[in-house]
Design a protein around this motif. Structure first.
Motif, PDB file in Angstrom:
ATOM      1  N   ILE A   7      23.044  33.634 -48.220  1.00 35.63           N
ATOM      2  CA  ILE A   7      24.384  33.761 -47.628  1.00 35.63           C
ATOM      3  C   ILE A   7      24.477  32.790 -46.456  1.00 35.63           C
ATOM      4  O   ILE A   7      23.487  32.478 -45.797  1.00 35.63           O
ATOM      5  CB  ILE A   7      24.684  35.212 -47.174  1.00 35.63           C
ATOM      6  N   VAL A   9      27.464  32.125 -43.254  1.00 39.95           N
ATOM      7  CA  VAL A   9      28.642  32.828 -42.753  1.00 39.95           C
ATOM      8  C   VAL A   9      29.102  32.302 -41.396  1.00 39.95           C
ATOM      9  O   VAL A   9      28.293  32.023 -40.520  1.00 39.95           O
ATOM     10  CB  VAL A   9      28.349  34.355 -42.681  1.00 39.95           C
ATOM     11  N   ILE A  46      25.298  41.424 -51.610  1.00 37.60           N
ATOM     12  CA  ILE A  46      25.675  40.242 -50.834  1.00 37.60           C
ATOM     13  C   ILE A  46      26.266  40.676 -49.487  1.00 37.60           C
ATOM     14  O   ILE A  46      25.938  40.121 -48.444  1.00 37.60           O
ATOM     15  CB  ILE A  46      26.678  39.366 -51.616  1.00 37.60           C
ATOM     16  N   GLU A  47      27.132  41.684 -49.516  1.00 39.17           N
ATOM     17  CA  GLU A  47      27.765  42.166 -48.286  1.00 39.17           C
ATOM     18  C   GLU A  47      26.731  42.722 -47.310  1.00 39.17           C
ATOM     19  O   GLU A  47      26.830  42.495 -46.102  1.00 39.17           O
ATOM     20  CB  GLU A  47      28.819  43.233 -48.615  1.00 39.17           C
ATOM     21  N   ARG A  66      34.481  38.332 -46.303  1.00 32.26           N
ATOM     22  CA  ARG A  66      35.415  37.618 -47.184  1.00 32.26           C
ATOM     23  C   ARG A  66      34.725  36.396 -47.781  1.00 32.26           C
ATOM     24  O   ARG A  66      34.280  35.510 -47.053  1.00 32.26           O
ATOM     25  CB  ARG A  66      36.658  37.179 -46.407  1.00 32.26           C
ATOM     26  N   TYR A  67      34.656  36.372 -49.110  1.00 29.00           N
ATOM     27  CA  TYR A  67      34.033  35.255 -49.823  1.00 29.00           C
ATOM     28  C   TYR A  67      34.883  33.999 -49.676  1.00 29.00           C
ATOM     29  O   TYR A  67      36.104  34.052 -49.717  1.00 29.00           O
ATOM     30  CB  TYR A  67      33.879  35.615 -51.305  1.00 29.00           C
ATOM     31  N   HIS A  68      34.215  32.853 -49.533  1.00 32.71           N
ATOM     32  CA  HIS A  68      34.902  31.566 -49.449  1.00 32.71           C
ATOM     33  C   HIS A  68      34.557  30.648 -50.605  1.00 32.71           C
ATOM     34  O   HIS A  68      35.426  30.218 -51.335  1.00 32.71           O
ATOM     35  CB  HIS A  68      34.573  30.879 -48.114  1.00 32.71           C
ATOM     36  N   SER A  69      33.287  30.334 -50.783  1.00 28.10           N
ATOM     37  CA  SER A  69      32.883  29.382 -51.817  1.00 28.10           C
ATOM     38  C   SER A  69      31.364  29.406 -51.973  1.00 28.10           C
ATOM     39  O   SER A  69      30.673  30.081 -51.221  1.00 28.10           O
ATOM     40  CB  SER A  69      33.350  27.970 -51.459  1.00 28.10           C
ATOM     41  N   SER A  70      30.890  28.616 -52.939  1.00 34.04           N
ATOM     42  CA  SER A  70      29.444  28.506 -53.140  1.00 34.04           C
ATOM     43  C   SER A  70      29.056  27.036 -53.264  1.00 34.04           C
ATOM     44  O   SER A  70      29.901  26.178 -53.509  1.00 34.04           O
ATOM     45  CB  SER A  70      29.008  29.274 -54.383  1.00 34.04           C
ATOM     46  N   LEU A  81      26.054  30.987 -50.763  1.00 30.03           N
ATOM     47  CA  LEU A  81      27.271  31.768 -50.936  1.00 30.03           C
ATOM     48  C   LEU A  81      27.936  31.882 -49.570  1.00 30.03           C
ATOM     49  O   LEU A  81      27.373  32.493 -48.661  1.00 30.03           O
ATOM     50  CB  LEU A  81      26.935  33.156 -51.486  1.00 30.03           C
ATOM     51  N   PHE A  83      30.784  32.735 -46.615  1.00 30.54           N
ATOM     52  CA  PHE A  83      31.656  33.840 -46.227  1.00 30.54           C
ATOM     53  C   PHE A  83      32.237  33.642 -44.836  1.00 30.54           C
ATOM     54  O   PHE A  83      31.697  32.906 -44.015  1.00 30.54           O
ATOM     55  CB  PHE A  83      30.856  35.160 -46.221  1.00 30.54           C
TER      56      PHE A  83
END
Length: 135
Positions: A7, A9, A46-47, A66-70, A81, A83
């Motif tokens: 992750i 972030v 993931i959270e 909040r997911y953004h992209s990978s 990943l 966020f």
């Protein structure tokens, strides 16, 4: 082939965001600040990984993820990943063995950040554009 989820972030608190500098980056003298990142543990969502990594790295509790992209990342065969999360509470307390420095930066006065090729930059750019700052 094996792929390890990681992750990454950007933590925001209004018009400021939390960015950190890894100990590895400091040793390489890049002086670049980035979004916080870390590997997802076995059996962890993931959270949960986002909340845990931000807490471990910087001592900060965060809200909704909040997911953004990978982005695939070949070192060492990871899938990044990305966020965005909002600050909830806490003061910065660094994980000394991994984080050299972390701080809250006003969106109008960011330190040196990664280049456009990196997901960290994509996250930072999205944060800035949400605040009406051209990227």
């Amino acid at each position: 082939p094996r792929t390890d989820p990681v992750i990454i972030v950007v933590v925001s608190d209004g018009d400021r965001c939390l960015l950190g500098q890894s100990r590895r980056g400091r040793l390489n003298r890049t002086n670049t600040y980035s979004a916080l990142a870390g590997f997802v543990d076995q059996g962890e969502s993931i959270e949960e990984a986002v909340a845990r990594e931000v807490m471990e790295a910087a001592g900060i509790q965060v809200g909704q993820v909040r997911y953004h992209s990978s982005q695939p990342w070949p070192f060492p065969s990871s899938l990044m990943l990305g966020f965005h999360v909002e600050y909830q509470s806490g003061d910065i307390v660094l994980q000394q063995d991994e984080i050299a420095e972390a701080d809250w930066f006003p969106c109008t006065d960011l330190p040196l950040i990664p280049g456009k090729f990196a997901i960290s930059r994509w996250l930072i750019d999205e944060y800035l554009s949400q605040r009406g700052i051209p990227v």
